[in-house]
Design a protein around this motif. Structure first.
Motif, mmCIF file in Angstrom:
data_model
loop_
_atom_site.group_PDB
_atom_site.id
_atom_site.type_symbol
_atom_site.label_atom_id
_atom_site.label_comp_id
_atom_site.label_asym_id
_atom_site.label_seq_id
_atom_site.Cartn_x
_atom_site.Cartn_y
_atom_site.Cartn_z
ATOM 1 N N PHE A 31 31.548 46.150 39.272
ATOM 2 C CA PHE A 31 32.726 45.728 38.506
ATOM 3 C C PHE A 31 32.341 45.299 37.094
ATOM 4 O O PHE A 31 33.098 45.506 36.142
ATOM 5 C CB PHE A 31 33.438 44.566 39.214
ATOM 6 C CG PHE A 31 34.435 44.990 40.247
ATOM 7 C CD1 PHE A 31 35.794 44.804 40.052
ATOM 8 C CD2 PHE A 31 34.025 45.574 41.438
ATOM 9 C CE1 PHE A 31 36.717 45.188 41.016
ATOM 10 C CE2 PHE A 31 34.926 45.959 42.407
ATOM 11 C CZ PHE A 31 36.283 45.769 42.196
ATOM 12 N N ASN A 32 31.182 44.675 36.958
ATOM 13 C CA ASN A 32 30.749 44.189 35.645
ATOM 14 C C ASN A 32 30.590 45.319 34.631
ATOM 15 O O ASN A 32 30.753 45.104 33.433
ATOM 16 C CB ASN A 32 29.420 43.435 35.785
ATOM 17 C CG ASN A 32 29.578 42.064 36.402
ATOM 18 O OD1 ASN A 32 29.914 41.100 35.734
ATOM 19 N ND2 ASN A 32 29.342 41.976 37.713
ATOM 20 N N LEU A 35 34.735 47.397 34.661
ATOM 21 C CA LEU A 35 36.003 46.664 34.581
ATOM 22 C C LEU A 35 36.704 46.869 33.243
ATOM 23 O O LEU A 35 37.877 47.278 33.187
ATOM 24 C CB LEU A 35 35.762 45.171 34.824
ATOM 25 C CG LEU A 35 36.986 44.260 34.680
ATOM 26 C CD1 LEU A 35 38.061 44.610 35.694
ATOM 27 C CD2 LEU A 35 36.586 42.797 34.815
ATOM 28 N N CYS A 39 40.008 49.580 32.348
ATOM 29 C CA CYS A 39 41.234 48.977 31.801
ATOM 30 C C CYS A 39 41.661 49.698 30.528
ATOM 31 O O CYS A 39 42.845 50.001 30.329
ATOM 32 C CB CYS A 39 41.011 47.491 31.514
ATOM 33 S SG CYS A 39 40.897 46.453 32.982
ATOM 34 N N ARG A 46 43.159 43.331 33.205
ATOM 35 C CA ARG A 46 42.145 42.793 34.116
ATOM 36 C C ARG A 46 42.817 42.247 35.375
ATOM 37 O O ARG A 46 42.255 42.325 36.465
ATOM 38 C CB ARG A 46 41.347 41.680 33.435
ATOM 39 C CG ARG A 46 40.383 42.160 32.372
ATOM 40 C CD ARG A 46 39.445 41.043 31.988
ATOM 41 N NE ARG A 46 38.713 41.332 30.763
ATOM 42 C CZ ARG A 46 37.812 40.524 30.202
ATOM 43 N NH1 ARG A 46 37.553 39.360 30.768
ATOM 44 N NH2 ARG A 46 37.197 40.857 29.090
ATOM 45 N N THR A 47 43.983 41.667 35.214
ATOM 46 C CA THR A 47 44.713 41.153 36.372
ATOM 47 C C THR A 47 45.030 42.278 37.351
ATOM 48 O O THR A 47 44.901 42.121 38.571
ATOM 49 C CB THR A 47 46.011 40.465 35.934
ATOM 50 O OG1 THR A 47 45.700 39.420 35.011
ATOM 51 C CG2 THR A 47 46.747 39.877 37.129
ATOM 52 N N ASN A 50 41.850 43.082 39.168
ATOM 53 C CA ASN A 50 41.354 42.001 40.026
ATOM 54 C C ASN A 50 42.154 41.832 41.305
ATOM 55 O O ASN A 50 41.747 41.087 42.205
ATOM 56 C CB ASN A 50 41.337 40.680 39.247
ATOM 57 C CG ASN A 50 40.180 40.618 38.271
ATOM 58 O OD1 ASN A 50 39.104 41.122 38.562
ATOM 59 N ND2 ASN A 50 40.403 40.027 37.118
ATOM 60 N N PRO A 53 39.726 43.283 44.354
ATOM 61 C CA PRO A 53 38.828 42.414 45.133
ATOM 62 C C PRO A 53 39.553 41.346 45.943
ATOM 63 O O PRO A 53 39.044 40.900 46.976
ATOM 64 C CB PRO A 53 37.928 41.781 44.065
ATOM 65 C CG PRO A 53 38.619 41.962 42.773
ATOM 66 C CD PRO A 53 39.420 43.213 42.917
ATOM 67 N N ILE A 54 40.748 40.928 45.501
ATOM 68 C CA ILE A 54 41.532 39.990 46.308
ATOM 69 C C ILE A 54 41.924 40.657 47.629
ATOM 70 O O ILE A 54 41.806 40.057 48.707
ATOM 71 C CB ILE A 54 42.792 39.532 45.542
ATOM 72 C CG1 ILE A 54 42.395 38.674 44.341
ATOM 73 C CG2 ILE A 54 43.725 38.751 46.456
ATOM 74 C CD1 ILE A 54 43.556 38.321 43.433
ATOM 75 N N GLY A 254 33.605 34.343 42.657
ATOM 76 C CA GLY A 254 34.450 34.169 41.474
ATOM 77 C C GLY A 254 33.687 34.273 40.171
ATOM 78 O O GLY A 254 34.204 34.783 39.171
ATOM 79 N N ILE A 257 31.287 38.250 40.006
ATOM 80 C CA ILE A 257 31.974 39.541 39.891
ATOM 81 C C ILE A 257 32.435 39.807 38.462
ATOM 82 O O ILE A 257 32.687 40.949 38.080
ATOM 83 C CB ILE A 257 33.171 39.612 40.870
ATOM 84 C CG1 ILE A 257 33.585 41.065 41.090
ATOM 85 C CG2 ILE A 257 34.345 38.780 40.390
ATOM 86 C CD1 ILE A 257 34.577 41.252 42.211
ATOM 87 N N GLN A 258 32.528 38.747 37.626
ATOM 88 C CA GLN A 258 32.991 38.931 36.254
ATOM 89 C C GLN A 258 32.106 38.187 35.251
ATOM 90 O O GLN A 258 32.564 37.780 34.194
ATOM 91 C CB GLN A 258 34.446 38.455 36.115
ATOM 92 C CG GLN A 258 35.389 39.230 37.009
ATOM 93 C CD GLN A 258 36.834 38.916 36.743
ATOM 94 O OE1 GLN A 258 37.315 39.059 35.625
ATOM 95 N NE2 GLN A 258 37.537 38.488 37.765
#
Length: 366
Positions: A31-32, A35, A39, A46-47, A50, A53-54, A254, A257-258
């Motif tokens: 993801f790093n 991401l 986008c 980004r939301t 994200n 992963p939730i 948390g 991942i970013q």
């Protein structure tokens, strides 16, 4: 029969190391690298990304319980093979869709399939093969999780800049097939007793002086080897282990991942930010092995308390960091501290509840 020079359990550790490496690399650390580019390419926020992963966390909570039942019955080998096949395909497809709905679908399949060769499945395999040396074995096995944070994002970023998003996703998906499937076919076996061996490679009736023993809170003579879930739900250890590591994993996931995008927000270039994230993950490699070895020699609970304390101090420093010196201090403390979370969690679970009960209990605690 001549005793082999290398205990076969260490080959099982090699297979689980590779599985942890690829599962975490595709489902977490990569993801790093992609991401921000994905986008920009699809005009997603980004939301939006994200949410994936939730969904993965929710899927993971359910599948760990299911995989716990399956691995106890069938062993790790078939689960890891099927999981790797589905994971590689779904990850490759994530890079070939411009539909956010399909992206979520493929990401959901990725997290579901990664759970078949990450988490409870490889941890159960290692716990079956080791008891006295479980800390060392689990430390090596889970070190693949942090090492993926050093290598996978860098590889993904290189492929991304050289060939573009679709090729990057396809190559990492193919790499999952090649590495995980080959190592599983070659090395993965269920239990040492099935092959006339004992855990840790010790001889029958042999005892290791001063070795730690499992401390399931019940009389081992008067209880069956497999206990019902209701028994563990009445155990204080079940709830305290779950609460402690649940909170600890919130911080690890948390942040890590970013972490690269966060360093970019501080004004560092993509290359510099990726190197800083990779250094944090590299320290996690040493943390996984180091905290695991400490659990072999000292009281598990005291070791884990120190591990969480160092992790918390690192997070507090990041909250107020405004200089490169403080960011470096965060990288050292948090990197080494968070590295031990995924290695000590299965160690303390197996230590309290025995290796026979591990597949059932680990899933529910997770």
């Amino acid at each position: 029969m001549k005793k082999p020079r290398v205990f076969y359990g260490w080959l099982v550790v090699v297979a689980t190391f590779i599985a942890n490496f690829m599962a975490t690399g595709t489902g977490f650390y990569s993801f790093n690298a992609w991401l921000q580019p994905i986008c920009q390419a699809h005009k997603w926020s980004r939301t939006d990304i994200n949410i994936a992963p939730i969904l993965g966390v929710m899927i993971g909570l359910v599948c760990q319980v299911i995989y716990g039942r399956l691995v106890r019955r069938y062993g790790a080998r078939p689960l890891m093979l099927l999981g790797a096949l589905a994971s590689g395909a779904s990850f490759a497809l994530m890079g070939r869709t411009d539909s956010l709905g399909l992206f979520y679908l493929f990401a959901g399949i990725l997290f579901l399939s990664n759970g078949a060769f990450h988490g409870i499945v490889p941890n159960t395999a290692v716990s079956y093969w080791f008891e006295q040396k479980r800390g060392k074995a689990m430390g090596i096995s889970t070190a693949g999780i942090s090492l993926s944070g050093v290598l996978i994002p860098a590889l993904a970023l290189f492929l991304l800049k050289k060939f573009g998003l679709p090729t990057m996703f396809a190559v990492l998906g193919l790499l999952t097939w090649v590495l995980v499937i080959s190592s599983t076919v070659l090395f993965m076996k269920k239990k040492p007793e099935d092959y006339g061996l004992l855990p840790d490679g010790i001889e029958a009736n042999a005892k290791l002086e001063g070795a730690k023993t499992e401390v399931c809170p019940a009389d081992p003579v008067s209880r069956p080897s497999l206990l019902p879930l209701s028994y563990f739900l009445r155990s204080q250890a079940f709830w305290m282990i779950g609460l402690a590591f649940g909170l600890g994993m919130m911080a690890v996931v948390g942040v890590m991942i970013q972490l690269k995008p966060r360093f970019s927000d501080f004004g560092f270039s993509d290359k510099r930010a990726m190197m800083m994230m990779a250094l944090t993950a590299l320290l996690g490699v040493f943390g996984k092995y180091g905290w695991g070895r400490l659990c072999d020699s000292f009281d598990d609970c005291k070791v884990i308390a120190w591990m969480f304390l160092i992790q918390v101090i690192g997070l507090i420093i990041l909250l107020f960091a405004r200089s490169q010196i403080l960011l470096l201090l965060f990288i050292v403390l948090f990197g080494f501290g968070m590295g031990g979370v995924m290695s000590t969690f299965p160690i303390v679970t197996a230590s309290f509840f025995t290796r026979e009960n591990f597949p059932k209990i680990y899933g529910y605690i997770s």
